[in-house]
Scaffold this motif. Structure first.
Motif: not given
Length: 1194
Positions: A1076-1087, A1168-1180
């Protein structure tokens, strides 16, 4: 029961207020006339019967007792006039002084009865009328204005020449002194002899030897034409000892009447003076005695005269003695109500009533200016009555002080105002009237001639403004408009009434009438009922001024104080050349900075000198540079004015303080204290209320200095406010410097740039106030003031303690090279501790548990700073928790516990209670953490250290309230989670390093598992600690791996592995937060548009430590990979041996699949960090069903 005139009861003291109890209502000639007479004062002797003279008694022969003083005749016994008809020019003022309560309020007219009679006889008489009229409030004062006497004086002294010229030019061009005839003196002589015969008692005439024949013709020796004349004062004479008894002065203002009577005639209330002898006894309780020539019938004028005399004195009967050429013929008794119907003197009492009402209405409508002298004049034989304003005429030609009525009028205005001031607290609606009286009084006075009255009047004007009342002034106590009886304008122009009410217009009159204020064209008009109505609506300008703020009210007070001070100073003779201070030149205000202030040490000396001086005041020492004599009116008045100005400046300072204008507030309190300094220099003994006020001033000064210290950023603005001075303030200071150097309180009122000095000054102000309360024994009499001072002392000592504590902390942070505590730090600790200790004592002495707890809390914080100072510099690898640190942390704990004991329970002050608990928990936590991280192994055994850490952590948990909903609740939860995590880690470490005692190992295993579980539960409540939650879970996995390493059976290991994998799946929540934190950060960067901005946003991500996340992800992936691999091995070997169940096969397949995906992911370095996090969530997510179904599922 009050007696009628001449009663035999003791006379009341003059001036006593009495309720009317005696009256009469007469029905005369079919017309009802209401008349009520009440004797307010009588100096007459008990009524005695008159001696009835024998027929043929020769009144030309003087009796043996003639002209000897007689109590029966009163003042008539010292004059041949018998009934003295010569009014003194200020007789009404004498009465007004004695009955001051009635003036301006209840009474319409104050005058001699002779003047009243003369006015009521105007339509019937051809003789001239000349009277002075003055207005005080709703009261008119009438006095005879003897033109002949005035002009005789003018010929001798040169006074009144302007009036003489005016009179000759407009009224009587051929004026000359008219001498009284022989017949006039003959008639006076036989009347006098008749009265003396009547009091002999034996009824027989006792002629004196013929040697006294000289008395029979002409005036008596010593009773020449000049002797009976009223004594006119010099225009500038001032009553001696005005403040004591202005009535008994050389101005001729004494009340010489035998009786003062409150006479109500219809609706007119009059205070009348009378000297008519009254006789009584036998069949006649009260009679008046008259002598008439039998050959001359009684005319209307005489009848009205007799009737009014009896009416005024409430005498029911008249005894008439008839004579022919001085030979007694007969006596006749006439009732008072029959007098209007006597033959040849028949008159209508109703007409007399109409005349009275018309004259009063005429005078009230036109004599509108208070303080002015009006002249009511009717020339002999004329039908025209004119009213002149002599004050205006005098000012057009000469100095206003050439009018001898100026001083008596001013004094009366002053006395009426004084009298109302004494009752001011009973009814504040009279404030406007008092103010108008005093302002009109001041208009009549000259500063060089009457400084005492001017000073006193200005002081009273300043007293009208209540400095300590609430701001809202538009209350019922201050009506904007008073009623018209009490409120009248000195500026209002007269509006001519309509013709039907009597015209005052002079358009058709001769040109000489243009000086008259008003004219009655014909005396016959006075007999017409309600011809003159008092319809002149006088504008209510006596309303008390509405002040729109505290400053405006205080400025009005200071304006009057300044005028009073000028009057006092101008009257003090200069003994020598005083240091000349030009009122227009500003007196410099000393500006202190840190280079010249001298610091707290010099302040101590100044404070000691001040208290020493205060002690000397108590002993009665005083001095005046101007040479004022203690006890003189100047001395007393200046003391009062100075004290009033001090109070006004105090109120101004307090108001500025509320507005946060601290520079202005300090300037005003400086002026207040300078006033007080001068007061102290002059005053022989300090009154308790003055000392209490000084305490208030010093307390406010302390408050201001504290606020200046706390708002150092605005120092430039405050300095500008402080240095500004009004001309009024400069002039008041100039007056103060005539008596004193005004430097006693300089130490308290200087504006410094040094923060420490300002705080010290504030503290010294409070201490000075406290010392004054102590040595003057005012503590018990003013408990509220005592409590306020002690509270402020406690507060400022806390402020100073915090100041020194912060300085010590700053020195500590700057100390890098040296490992030892510097002397500077130790000095700062001592100062801070001393301040806190004194502050605690202050609060404890007034049972202020809350503030005492706060100071104990601050002392605890100081101990913690001391503890931090004793830790070794960074970089020392052998760092251990030192005994000094332990000592100070334990002291801190003691102070926090004292603070809790001081409060007793949370209900006393929940916020403070929670704060102290938090600080106590923090102290225990810090101490435990330091012991755990820097274990003092050189001094203590590992087991002892672990025990102490555990105890400290548990105590920290005890004072960490995780359940109460508050702003601090998340902090408490985080703290508790951290404590459980640390304890779990400690027990985990013990388990790893411990060998031997199995019971202890088991205990540690259970405790570690318990604290890990509690830590996880608390971290899961928090939404902003995913890394901490992840770390705890990883430690739990490591703990499981450690347990698995000691297990031998495959089943046991498999169960432990399943539990560890289950812990892994429970970290899903932490990863979701990270995602959630990483997604919010990426949205801010894109703006963001620019890369630079992107970088800045990356660096300042919302509390997420990416390095920490990457590190934890790496560990998580490796541990997860290890566990999955171990699980696959154990499940595979188990299947080969005994054949696995369906669940185990499913788990094996899932684990293999997840393990395969995980290996591919870790091999891909481009994620990326976000992709690694999402992968781990899917594995869990994939792992969860398998693990839940596994035998080891928790």
């Amino acid at each position: 029961m009050e007696e009628p005139c001449g009663a035999g009861t003791p006379a009341p003291l003059r001036g006593d207020a009495e309720e009317p109890k005696q009256g009469s209502v007469l029905f005369l000639g079919g017309n009802e006339v209401k008349s009520c007479a009440v004797v307010k004062y009588s100096s007459a002797p008990p009524q005695a019967a008159f001696a009835r003279l024998q027929e043929k008694t020769d009144l030309k022969l003087p009796p043996a007792n003639w002209l000897r003083e007689s109590a029966k005749l009163g003042p008539a016994g010292t004059t041949i006039l018998g009934n003295s008809k010569k009014s003194k020019p200020f007789s009404s003022f004498g009465m007004a002084y004695d009955f001051i309560d009635s003036v301006g309020n209840d009474v319409d007219v104050v005058s001699d009865s002779e003047n009243i009679k003369k006015l009521l006889k105007i339509p019937y008489s051809k003789s001239h009328v000349s009277m002075a009229v003055h207005r005080i409030g709703r009261t008119l004062l009438l006095d005879e204005l003897d033109i002949q006497e005035l002009f005789m004086r003018s010929s001798q002294t040169g006074d009144w020449t302007w009036l003489k010229e005016f009179y000759q030019r407009l009224i009587d061009q051929k004026w000359q002194r008219k001498k009284k005839s022989k017949e006039h003196w003959y008639q006076k002589a036989i009347l006098s002899k008749f009265l003396y015969y009547s009091i002999n008692g034996d009824g027989a005439a006792q002629p004196v030897p013929s040697t006294s024949k000289q008395h029979q013709e002409g005036p008596v020796a010593g009773e020449s034409d000049e002797a009976g004349r009223a004594s006119w004062p010099a225009p500038f004479e001032m009553p001696s000892a005005l403040s004591e008894d202005p009535g008994a002065s050389n101005q001729g203002l004494k009340n010489d009447f035998v009786r003062n009577i409150l006479w109500t005639f219809e609706d007119i209330h009059m205070l009348v003076g009378s000297n008519m002898p009254i006789f009584g006894g036998g069949r006649y309780p009260a009679v008046s005695l008259r002598l008439r020539d039998n050959n001359k019938p009684i005319n209307v004028l005489t009848g009205i005269d007799y009737w009014l005399d009896n009416l005024i004195c409430n005498v029911p009967e008249l005894v008439m003695c008839f004579h022919v050429n001085g030979i007694v013929q007969k006596y006749e008794m006439i009732k008072t109500e029959d007098i209007p119907n006597l033959e040849n003197s028949n008159f209508s009492t109703k007409v007399i009533k109409d005349i009275a009402q018309n004259i009063l209405s005429f005078l009230k409508s036109n004599c509108t200016k208070e303080g002015h002298t009006y002249w009511l004049f009717k020339a002999s034989g004329s039908d025209i009555v004119k009213l002149y304003d002599l004050t205006t005429l005098c000012e057009e030609t000469e100095d206003k002080y050439q009018n001898p009525f100026t001083m008596p009028v001013a004094i009366l205005l002053y006395k009426v105002a004084c009298n109302m001031m004494l009752k001011k607290n009973q009814n504040k609606k009279h404030y406007g009237t008092i103010r108008t009286l005093l302002l009109n009084c001041l208009k009549l006075l000259d500063n060089g001639r009457h400084p005492q009255i001017i000073a006193s009047a200005n002081y009273m004007l300043s007293e009208l403004f209540q400095l300590d009342e609430p701001k809202k002034e538009d209350s019922a106590e201050f009506p904007i408009n008073g009623n018209s009886d009490e409120s009248y304008s000195e500026e209002e122009e007269e509006m001519p009434d309509s013709d039907e009410n009597g015209s005052y217009s002079n358009s058709s009159d001769p040109p000489d009438d243009n000086k008259a204020v008003a004219i009655i064209k014909s005396v016959g008009e006075l007999s017409v009922p309600e011809k003159y109505k008092s319809v002149h609506r006088i504008r209510p300008s006596c309303a008390f001024p509405v002040c729109h703020g505290t400053e405006e009210r205080c400025r009005l007070v200071l304006n009057h104080v300044l005028e009073g001070l000028k009057s006092v100073d101008s009257s003090v003779k200069k003994e020598g050349d005083l240091p000349a201070a030009d009122p227009s030149t500003p007196i410099p205000l000393k500006y202190e900075d840190e280079s010249t202030s001298g610091g707290p040490e010099s302040l101590e000396k100044q404070m000691a000198l001040f208290l020493d001086k205060m002690g000397s005041f108590q002993k009665g020492k005083h001095c005046s540079q101007s040479g004022m004599i203690p006890g003189s009116w100047q001395y007393k008045m200046k003391l009062q004015l100075i004290l009033k100005s001090s109070r006004a400046y105090y109120v101004l300072s307090d108001a500025a303080m509320i507005l946060q204008k601290y520079g202005r507030a300090l300037r005003y309190i400086k002026l207040a204290l300078q006033c007080h300094d001068t007061y102290c220099c002059l005053c022989g003994s300090m009154l308790p209320e003055v000392l209490v006020f000084l305490c208030q001033c010093l307390t406010l000064c302390g408050d201001i200095q504290l606020m200046l210290a706390q708002n150092a950023n605005n120092r430039a603005a405050y300095l500008e406010e402080y240095n500004y001075q009004t001309k009024e303030d400069q002039e008041i200071l100039h007056s103060l410097h005539r008596e004193s150097r005004c430097q006693v309180f300089a130490w308290a009122t200087d504006l410094s740039t040094d923060l420490e000095y300002q705080l010290s000054v504030s503290c010294k102000c409070y201490e000075a106030a406290y010392e004054i309360l102590l040595f003057s024994n005012l503590k018990s009499q003013n408990p509220e003031q005592h409590i306020q001072v002690l509270k402020r002392m406690g507060n400022i000592r806390n402020e100073i303690g915090v100041f020194y504590m912060n300085q010590a902390a700053a020195v500590q942070t700057e100390r890098v090279v040296s490992k030892n505590v510097s002397t500077t730090e130790q000095q700062l600790w001592k100062k801070s501790f001393s301040c806190f200790e004194e502050g605690i004592q202050n609060f404890e002495s007034i049972d202020d548990a809350t503030n005492a707890a706060l100071l104990l809390c601050n002392t605890g914080r100081l101990m913690r700073i001391c503890a931090q100072a004793h830790c070794a510099a960074e970089g020392d690898f052998k760092r251990e928790f030192s005994p000094e640190e332990a000592l100070y942390y334990n002291k801190a704990i003691d102070y926090y516990l004292k603070a809790l004991r001081s409060l007793g329970k949370r209900d006393v002050h929940p916020a403070v209670w929670d704060s102290v608990n938090w600080e106590l928990s923090t102290t225990y936590f810090t101490m435990a953490t330091l012991q755990q991280d820097y274990a003092p192994l050189s001094r203590k055994a590992q087991e002892q250290i672990e025990k102490e850490v555990s105890e400290a952590m548990m105590k920290s948990l005890k004072y960490c309230d995780v359940d109460t909903v508050s702003e601090r609740q998340p902090l408490c939860q985080y703290r508790a989670a951290t404590i459980h995590h640390r304890l779990a880690s400690m027990y985990h470490s013990c388990l790893r390093n411990q060998v031997g005692d199995e019971h202890l190992r088991k205990q540690h295993r259970v405790l570690a598992d318990l604290h890990y579980s509690k830590a996880v539960r608390l971290f899961q409540l928090l939404k902003d600690a995913p890394c901490e939650l992840l770390r705890v879970q990883l430690e739990r996995v490591a703990f499981a791996e450690f347990q698995m390493a000691s297990q031998n059976s495959s089943a046991g290991k498999l169960k432990t592995l399943s539990g560890a994998l289950d812990i892994m799946t429970k970290t899903k929540g932490a990863f979701q937060l990270i995602r959630k934190e990483l997604v919010a950060e990426n949205e801010q960067i894109s703006k963001d548009k620019s890369p630079a901005e992107s970088v800045s946003v990356n660096d300042s991500s919302a509390g997420l430590n990416k390095e920490e996340v990457l590190k934890l992800l790496g560990i998580f992936e490796s541990r997860m990979s290890f566990l999955l691999l171990q699980s696959i091995k154990l499940l595979t070997s188990s299947k080969k041996k005994i054949g696995g169940s369906n669940e185990e096969e499913a788990a094996l397949r899932t684990n293999k699949q997840v393990y395969s995906l995980l290996l591919r992911a870790t091999a891909n370095k481009g994620l990326s960090l976000l992709e690694r996090t999402e992968l781990l969530l899917s594995l869990l997510e994939q792992l969860a069903p398998g693990s839940e179904g596994s035998p080891g599922s928790q």
